[in-house]
Design an enzyme around this catalytic site. Structure first.
Site, PDB file in Angstrom:
ATOM      1  N   ARG A 520       0.840  -1.190   0.000  1.00 24.89           N
ATOM      2  CA  ARG A 520       0.000   0.000   0.000  1.00 24.89           C
ATOM      3  C   ARG A 520       0.876   1.241   0.000  1.00 24.89           C
ATOM      4  O   ARG A 520       1.897   1.292   0.695  1.00 24.89           O
ATOM      5  CB  ARG A 520      -0.897   0.015   1.245  1.00 24.89           C
ATOM      6  CG  ARG A 520      -1.772  -1.212   1.392  1.00 24.89           C
ATOM      7  CD  ARG A 520      -2.783  -1.336   0.288  1.00 24.89           C
ATOM      8  NE  ARG A 520      -3.756  -0.256   0.324  1.00 24.89           N
ATOM      9  CZ  ARG A 520      -4.685  -0.063  -0.620  1.00 24.89           C
ATOM     10  NH1 ARG A 520      -4.739  -0.847  -1.669  1.00 24.89           N
ATOM     11  NH2 ARG A 520      -5.537   0.928  -0.509  1.00 24.89           N
ATOM     12  N   VAL A 521       0.490   2.228  -0.790  1.00 20.62           N
ATOM     13  CA  VAL A 521       1.337   3.417  -0.873  1.00 20.62           C
ATOM     14  C   VAL A 521       1.313   4.215   0.411  1.00 20.62           C
ATOM     15  O   VAL A 521       2.204   5.029   0.663  1.00 20.62           O
ATOM     16  CB  VAL A 521       0.927   4.312  -2.058  1.00 20.62           C
ATOM     17  CG1 VAL A 521       1.156   3.599  -3.371  1.00 20.62           C
ATOM     18  CG2 VAL A 521      -0.526   4.782  -1.928  1.00 20.62           C
ATOM     19  N   ASP A 522       0.297   3.965   1.249  1.00 23.86           N
ATOM     20  CA  ASP A 522       0.297   4.664   2.538  1.00 23.86           C
ATOM     21  C   ASP A 522       1.157   3.931   3.557  1.00 23.86           C
ATOM     22  O   ASP A 522       1.406   4.432   4.643  1.00 23.86           O
ATOM     23  CB  ASP A 522      -1.125   4.869   3.074  1.00 23.86           C
ATOM     24  CG  ASP A 522      -1.943   3.580   3.094  1.00 23.86           C
ATOM     25  OD1 ASP A 522      -1.399   2.522   2.721  1.00 23.86           O
ATOM     26  OD2 ASP A 522      -3.115   3.642   3.465  1.00 23.86           O
ATOM     27  N   ASP A 523       1.631   2.702   3.215  1.00 28.92           N
ATOM     28  CA  ASP A 523       2.579   1.979   4.062  1.00 28.92           C
ATOM     29  C   ASP A 523       3.988   2.304   3.596  1.00 28.92           C
ATOM     30  O   ASP A 523       4.734   1.443   3.125  1.00 28.92           O
ATOM     31  CB  ASP A 523       2.331   0.469   3.996  1.00 28.92           C
ATOM     32  CG  ASP A 523       1.051   0.058   4.714  1.00 28.92           C
ATOM     33  OD1 ASP A 523       0.623   0.826   5.587  1.00 28.92           O
ATOM     34  OD2 ASP A 523       0.507  -0.997   4.400  1.00 28.92           O
ATOM     35  N   VAL A 524       4.332   3.596   3.702  1.00 26.94           N
ATOM     36  CA  VAL A 524       5.612   4.087   3.205  1.00 26.94           C
ATOM     37  C   VAL A 524       6.343   4.794   4.336  1.00 26.94           C
ATOM     38  O   VAL A 524       5.747   5.550   5.107  1.00 26.94           O
ATOM     39  CB  VAL A 524       5.414   5.051   2.009  1.00 26.94           C
ATOM     40  CG1 VAL A 524       6.721   5.728   1.648  1.00 26.94           C
ATOM     41  CG2 VAL A 524       4.874   4.292   0.803  1.00 26.94           C
TER      42      VAL A 524
END
Length: 652
Positions: A520-524
């Site tokens: 997920r791009v929010d898991d960055v």
């Protein structure tokens, strides 16, 4: 607004990617892709690990070669109306949809107006009829539909398609007796008993909209969903035994119904299945006038029930996100497109044959359980294993005991479960496919799906690249809206990159055209300006032969902004050591780069997970940041004791 007859407008640059895999010579201006797979040359010399289907397996597969895949995929993109009409015609329709140019209607571009997706509108069908009646009438009435394995050893049951149809009709008739009608919502809060798919199918039979809530959610989370969808009834059981732990589901429902009533939503009927293996009915808290025992009423109902024929675009179910922050999102799937797409993906992705015994370990509280425990398998007339308990109870061999007991030929599970079982060995199962598989890769798109990788400006990227995974143009199984909040649906999925559906995932495409989801791009984590996906670091750690599982979170760092904090579970029997810690960090440095090396490796005997296997990163972030007074409620974890163990090892 694009209509189905304008099929040429759907042909995208992505089709060029797929076609080039079979035709593009090396060095011809584009990076060769499937040509290497077809010719069996370039990939054989690459360092990538490949899983090659045997010649015998490929010969028997529904899609037996890359050429066959390309032919089918090309048609699904160039002529989606014809492609999906042919497949849909294999299902039962009380009334067919309109002409070929009316198969679908879509607007995927928010700049052109409201987002709209419709497939087979005007056609009437019923997914329960297609799952049960159609199979019984075709001669499968005596075939086993469900093998149920209880939590405790030696406890099990089974239902044939004929018996399952009767049980579904009885529950459907009971719901009609208490006033449930087409379009009414029903909340189902059940563990993995046979009664869970029965309840789903009974709702579908009479046109009610089911909302299955994973039986691990708290009373507050359940109440949020009740308040949002305003159900006519709630279906639950008194308790469930998962592993050695008893979970009192009825008490959770009682608390949720009290909270929802305080918010103006009252539920008049609560149907409770007595699960005697977990709790006797005499010990169950009871609300007279609202609560009713399933066993007291449902078996008395008739075993036949008329089907409610529904439009293809009538709602089938609501499925809510976890709602860990803010209001939960009620994803709405409609009947026709979902039925066709789920049935087709099950058939091809698992290469299902009528003799197969199939087991998906997902809970029906998640979309995977909806699609690949209930609807996808049953619409194909498959035999399904449903397991009530924990995968490692009473020992890590339980999964393989079940596989052996029921002679399972197709086993579908989550990476989290595989990694946890790998602590006791790393063997597992062959993969179907028309081409060599690269473990960890999503490979190539399914029929009708046009994935693209875009940069931060929403511009499509060609060739070998990394970026954001989007989809251009609709497909039958796409969800249609967020219940009661279409604006949020558009904002979340269509505004980030106008003209595309944004999956929320990062994605890489390698030189052979294989797609790799990077998380997920929010898991960055942003380390000194480097945006590092947690999944990428976790993958590098798990590649170490002594690492069974890893979870990575970001913590504040006064110089780098954020630092990488890794929780690592070792293979059973491997001792902690400073040398091993350094070896794990080196593994990340070698695979990704020094900038992605974890600042801290925290030994973890286990990770805090929900009963579905989802890692609770919120808790890990609090432990990593030493905000131990902000851990919140840990009672819903599969093993709450893991948290104390992690805290004890924080400075080791």
């Amino acid at each position: 607004m694009e209509e189905g007859k304008k099929k040429n407008t759907r042909t995208s640059d992505h089709l060029r990617h797929v076609e080039s895999m079979a035709a593009m010579p090396s060095g011809a201006g584009k990076i060769p892709r499937l040509n290497a797979v077809i010719l069996g040359e370039e990939l054989a010399s690459e360092e990538d690990d490949l899983v090659l289907p045997s010649h015998h397996f490929s010969q028997l597969a529904h899609v037996s070669s890359p050429e066959q895949y390309l032919e089918m995929y090309r048609r699904s993109i160039e002529d989606p109306a014809g492609f999906w009409s042919d497949i849909a015609s294999q299902f039962y329709w009380k009334q067919k949809w309109g002409q070929e140019d009316q198969v679908y209607s879509e607007n995927f571009d928010i700049r052109k107006g409201n987002i709209k997706i419709e497939w087979f509108k005007g056609g009437t069908t019923n997914i329960c009829y297609n799952c049960l009646d159609r199979n019984v009438k075709s001669g499968l009435g005596d075939k086993t539909a469900i093998y149920w394995e209880g939590n405790e050893l030696g406890v099990g049951a089974s239902l044939t398609y004929g018996q399952l149809l009767e049980r579904v009709c009885q529950l459907a008739n009971y719901m009609k007796d208490i006033g449930v009608r087409k379009g009414d919502a029903i909340v189902i809060y059940l563990p993995m008993l046979m009664e869970l798919p029965i309840a789903m199918l009974a709702c579908a039979r009479i046109g009610a909209v089911h909302s299955v809530v994973f039986a691990g959610f708290s009373a507050e989370s359940l109440a949020q969903r009740i308040i949002d969808c305003k159900p006519k009834a709630v279906i639950t059981c008194n308790a469930v035994r998962r592993g050695s732990k008893v979970i009192y589901l009825k008490d959770i429902v009682d608390a949720a119904l009290i909270e929802s009533s305080h918010n103006g939503i009252s539920v008049d009927a609560c149907l409770v299945y007595e699960n005697q293996s977990a709790l006797e009915r005499e010990a169950t808290n009871w609300h007279e006038g609202r609560d009713i025992w399933w066993q007291d009423v449902v078996p008395k109902c008739p075993t036949t029930c008329a089907v409610e024929w529904v439009d293809a675009e009538d709602p089938l179910f609501l499925l809510y996100t976890s709602g860990s922050t803010g209001k939960p999102k009620g994803v709405l799937h409609t009947t026709g497109g979902y039925m066709i797409y789920t049935g087709t993906t099950f058939k091809y992705a698992f290469d299902y044959k009528p003799s197969d015994i199939y087991w998906c370990t997902a809970d029906c509280g998640w979309i995977t359980g909806h699609s690949y425990v209930t609807y996808g398998p049953l619409v194909n007339g498959a035999t399904v294993v449903v397991y009530e308990g924990a995968p490692n109870y009473p020992d890590p061999g339980r999964c393989w005991d079940i596989v052996d007991k029921y002679k399972v030929t197709i086993f579908y599970t989550a990476p989290t479960l595989v990694r946890s079982l790998m602590r006791d060995g790393d063997e597992i199962t062959p993969l179907p496919g028309a081409w060599p598989q690269k473990p960890g890769s999503a490979t190539f798109p399914f029929f009708g799906v046009q994935p693209v990788i875009v940069d931060e400006k929403g511009i499509e990227i060609e060739g070998e690249c990394s970026g954001y995974l989007c989809v251009k143009s609709s497909w039958p199984g796409a969800f249609r809206t967020l219940y009661g909040d279409h604006e949020r649906y558009e904002t979340t999925y269509f505004k980030p990159f106008p003209g595309y559906y944004f999956s929320g995932d990062g994605c890489s495409r390698d030189k052979d055209g294989y797609h790799w989801l990077t998380g997920r791009v929010d898991d960055v984590i942003n380390v000194s300006g480097h945006r590092i996906g947690t999944a990428e670091v976790e993958s590098a750690l798990v590649s170490h032969p002594r690492c069974a599982e890893a979870a990575v979170v970001g913590v504040e760092h006064e110089v780098k902004g954020q630092a990488i904090y890794a929780f690592v579970t070792l293979v059973e029997g491997v001792p902690y050591s400073e040398e091993l810690r350094k070896s794990l960090i080196l593994s990340v440095r070698n695979q990704i780069g020094a900038f992605a090396a974890p600042d801290k490796v925290h030994w973890a005997p286990g990770l805090p997970k929900t009963r579905s296997g989802k890692i609770m990163r919120r808790i890990l972030r609090k432990i990593a940041s030493r905000q131990l007074d902000e851990l919140g409620d840990t009672s819903t974890l599969a093993d709450p004791n893991v948290v104390e163990q992690l805290i004890a090892l924080a400075d080791c």
